[in-house]
Design a protein around this motif. Structure first.
Motif, PDB file in Angstrom:
ATOM      1  N   HIS A   1      47.453 -35.882 -42.380  1.00 42.83           N
ATOM      2  CA  HIS A   1      46.376 -36.094 -41.783  1.00 42.83           C
ATOM      3  C   HIS A   1      45.384 -36.880 -41.315  1.00 42.83           C
ATOM      4  O   HIS A   1      45.236 -36.122 -40.101  1.00 42.83           O
ATOM      5  N   GLY A   2      45.523 -38.023 -41.440  1.00 44.45           N
ATOM      6  CA  GLY A   2      44.964 -39.270 -40.821  1.00 44.45           C
ATOM      7  C   GLY A   2      45.483 -39.782 -39.108  1.00 44.45           C
ATOM      8  O   GLY A   2      43.985 -39.259 -38.522  1.00 44.45           O
ATOM      9  N   THR A   3      46.250 -39.119 -39.204  1.00 44.94           N
ATOM     10  CA  THR A   3      46.570 -39.167 -37.470  1.00 44.94           C
ATOM     11  C   THR A   3      45.979 -37.384 -36.699  1.00 44.94           C
ATOM     12  O   THR A   3      46.139 -38.193 -35.285  1.00 44.94           O
ATOM     13  N   TRP A   4      46.205 -37.304 -37.298  1.00 44.00           N
ATOM     14  CA  TRP A   4      45.734 -35.603 -36.818  1.00 44.00           C
ATOM     15  C   TRP A   4      44.444 -36.058 -36.765  1.00 44.00           C
ATOM     16  O   TRP A   4      43.686 -35.892 -35.345  1.00 44.00           O
ATOM     17  N   VAL A   5      43.249 -36.923 -37.085  1.00 41.69           N
ATOM     18  CA  VAL A   5      41.861 -36.672 -37.089  1.00 41.69           C
ATOM     19  C   VAL A   5      41.751 -38.206 -36.222  1.00 41.69           C
ATOM     20  O   VAL A   5      41.442 -37.498 -35.286  1.00 41.69           O
ATOM     21  N   ALA A   6      42.782 -38.883 -36.130  1.00 44.69           N
ATOM     22  CA  ALA A   6      42.904 -40.144 -35.364  1.00 44.69           C
ATOM     23  C   ALA A   6      42.408 -39.594 -33.806  1.00 44.69           C
ATOM     24  O   ALA A   6      42.277 -40.268 -32.858  1.00 44.69           O
ATOM     25  N   GLY A   7      43.778 -38.302 -33.138  1.00 46.27           N
ATOM     26  CA  GLY A   7      43.692 -38.385 -32.221  1.00 46.27           C
ATOM     27  C   GLY A   7      43.032 -37.206 -31.876  1.00 46.27           C
ATOM     28  O   GLY A   7      42.726 -37.692 -30.846  1.00 46.27           O
ATOM     29  N   CYS A   8      41.963 -36.458 -32.600  1.00 40.25           N
ATOM     30  CA  CYS A   8      40.643 -35.901 -32.182  1.00 40.25           C
ATOM     31  C   CYS A   8      40.230 -36.740 -32.029  1.00 40.25           C
ATOM     32  O   CYS A   8      39.415 -36.537 -30.999  1.00 40.25           O
TER      33      CYS A   8
END
Length: 190
Positions: A100-107
């Motif tokens: 989830h954190g990597t996804w948020v960082a990508g956004c």
């Protein structure tokens, strides 16, 4: 009953449980990966004017970050593990344990226009990863989420994103006010 007794003393701004909070869900729809949100937010129009600045620091309090992700290399600053109260410089682990954190960082800040992966809202921004949990479920205590947000603001972040439930608690409001007084903005999933 105990909370009412404590509040009656006049010594507390609020009394509430240290709730267990979870990351907001990422849908598993097959077309979700095509980043429909950028047109909805008119990111292409914004990118005509601005694609980010490496001197700006954005933090996210979440499940960590994949430090080898091709769209984040070169943008990450040293982070913090708020579950352990340990900065990355002192051995705190910030590797993503849930995704989830990597996804948020990508956004927030995946490098855009580089022919790889995907594009974030900001193509060039410095990211501070704050891992608020050591559980693969992603669940984090409110105290760890808020400690991570404050740490990020104290360490240069001007925006701090928390993509968890729990926005309605008084502690989020007072932490946001504290951060505002530090010239930082707390952004919380609703």
């Amino acid at each position: 009953t105990f909370a009412r007794q404590l509040m009656a003393t006049g010594d507390y701004e609020y009394v509430e449980p240290d709730w267990m909070c979870y990351p907001t869900k990422i849908p598993n729809d097959p077309l979700y990966s095509q980043q429909w949100h950028h047109p909805k937010m008119n990111c292409p129009g914004a990118w005509d004017l601005y694609t980010g600045n490496a001197f700006q620091i954005a933090a996210f309090v979440d499940t960590g970050i994949d430090s080898d992700h091709e769209d984040h290399i070169g943008h990450m600053l040293l982070g913090y593990n708020s579950a352990d109260r340990l900065p990355e410089a002192n051995g705190g682990q910030v590797e993503d344990i849930n995704g989830h954190g990597t996804w948020v960082a990508g956004c927030i800040g995946a490098t855009g226009n580089n022919g790889k992966g995907l594009a974030g809202v900001n193509w060039d921004i410095s990211l501070i990863p704050v891992r608020a949990t050591n559980s693969s479920s992603g669940g984090a205590n409110m105290a760890d989420l808020l400690d991570g947000a404050l740490w990020a603001a104290q360490n240069g972040a001007k925006t701090v994103s928390v993509s968890y439930t729990g926005v309605q608690t008084s502690s989020v409001g007072s932490t946001g006010t504290t951060m505002k007084n530090m010239d930082a903005l707390l952004i919380w999933a609703a």
